[in-house]
Design an enzyme around this catalytic site. Structure first.
Site, short mmCIF file in Angstrom:
data_model
loop_
_atom_site.label_atom_id
_atom_site.label_comp_id
_atom_site.label_asym_id
_atom_site.label_seq_id
_atom_site.Cartn_x
_atom_site.Cartn_y
_atom_site.Cartn_z
N ASP A 9 0.85 -1.21 0.00
CA ASP A 9 0.00 0.00 0.00
C ASP A 9 0.88 1.25 0.00
O ASP A 9 0.37 2.37 -0.04
CB ASP A 9 -1.03 -0.01 1.14
CG ASP A 9 -0.41 -0.07 2.51
OD1 ASP A 9 0.83 -0.19 2.62
OD2 ASP A 9 -1.17 0.01 3.51
N SER A 10 2.22 1.05 -0.01
CA SER A 10 3.15 2.16 -0.26
C SER A 10 2.87 2.76 -1.64
O SER A 10 3.40 3.81 -1.96
CB SER A 10 4.59 1.68 -0.17
OG SER A 10 4.81 0.54 -0.98
N LYS B 52 -1.15 -9.38 2.80
CA LYS B 52 -0.40 -8.91 3.98
C LYS B 52 -1.26 -7.95 4.76
O LYS B 52 -1.97 -7.12 4.17
CB LYS B 52 0.92 -8.25 3.55
CG LYS B 52 1.71 -7.69 4.74
CD LYS B 52 3.13 -7.32 4.37
CE LYS B 52 3.30 -5.99 3.71
NZ LYS B 52 2.80 -4.83 4.47
N GLU C 52 9.45 -4.28 10.34
CA GLU C 52 9.87 -2.99 9.77
C GLU C 52 10.42 -2.06 10.85
O GLU C 52 9.78 -1.83 11.89
CB GLU C 52 8.66 -2.32 9.07
CG GLU C 52 9.05 -0.97 8.45
CD GLU C 52 8.04 -0.43 7.45
OE1 GLU C 52 7.05 -1.12 7.13
OE2 GLU C 52 8.27 0.71 6.98
#
Ligand code: KIV
Length: 278
Positions: A44-45, A113, A182
């Site tokens: 979704d970046s 994800k 992350e």
């Protein structure tokens, strides 16, 4: 060779590093796939990189399906993982299964994800029960940017480091087949990786993870809005593109492009007749 959930398990068992890169369109997916990368994440970046939002919260299911399907069409061997966007799974277990199903049926995802630990375990359990493989995502989870107050590294004190370990174990128990870590300390990520039977995929989490993921536009120096500490530019594609655009601009303006070899011909007789008839 087609990469699947089983490939991930086998690679972890053999101690082979897993590679994952993002892609958001057909042509980029083809290049990533042909380069032999194990998995493509339609992150979704894309909200930042493709759509120009300051964060990922505005990304919709329709955005993810649209870009996910394009990536799937360009991919032969890599495992395509599509991100579940903000509020497509947090709202209820039912929403989570329906939306994960759409990403698989319409986006042709091989897995989805989603972000979060203990709080999303019911969703992970239900989605995997519906035969949709799930990658979990812990540490800096960008959909929670408004809670974190910025893109900051996570799990650096005792309490939050313990919570990360617990969340990682819980998402594994709930059925996730891999977990993205992350922006967490390298030693902690290595510890988590050694405690889990599923692979960890790190981004800003050091070399001790079972695999690595990066946003392709970051590692090719194409995206210039911000550059996290963990990003390495493996090629300066942004500069190469700009130089190409500039050369085009100059040649068109100078009249040197298009040249003879870039044009289509018409038979002299046809053209002369045309001139007579108009
Ligand atoms: O959306 C994304 O690209 C991601 C990666 C940064 C892991 O979630």
């Amino acid at each position: 060779m087609k990469n699947t959930v089983v490939t991930f398990q086998e690679m972890k068992a053999k101690g082979e590093k897993i590679t994952m890169l993002t892609a958001y369109d057909y042509s980029t997916a083809k290049l990533v796939d042909e380069a032999g990368i194990n998995s493509i994440l339609v992150g979704d970046s894309l909200g930042n990189v493709v759509l120009g939002y300051p964060d990922t919260v505005s990304v919709t299911m329709e955005d993810m399906i649209h870009h996910g399907a394009a990536v799937s069409r360009g991919t032969k061997d890599a495992l395509v993982v599509i991100d579940m966007p903000f509020l497509s799974y947090q709202t209820s277990v039912y929403d989570a299964v329906v939306n994960a199903g759409r990403l698989m049926k319409e986006g042709r995802a091989g897995a989805v994800k989603l972000e979060g630990g203990e709080e999303v375990c019911p969703q992970i359990r239900a989605i995997t029960t519906a035969s949709i493989p799930v990658v979990a995502h812990l540490g800096l989870t960008p959909q929670s940017i408004n809670v974190f107050g910025g893109y900051k590294s996570q799990a650096r004190d005792l309490k939050s480091a313990k919570k990360l370990i617990r969340d990682a174990e819980l998402v594994q128990e709930a059925g996730a087949f891999a977990v993205v870590l992350e922006c967490v300390p390298a030693r902690l990520a290595e510890l988590v990786s050694s405690r889990l039977s599923i692979p960890t995929i790190g981004i800003g989490a050091g070399a001790g993870c079972d695999g690595q993921v990066l946003v392709y536009a970051d590692m090719l120096a194409m995206f210039s809005d911000f550059r996290p500490k963990f990003v390495k530019a493996f090629a300066n594609v942004g500069e190469v593109m700009k130089a190409g655009f500039k050369a085009y601009d100059e040649e068109v303006k100078a009249g040197t492009y298009p040249a003879e070899e870039h044009t289509y011909s018409i038979d002299d007789e046809v053209f002369e007749q045309l001139l007579k008839e108009i």
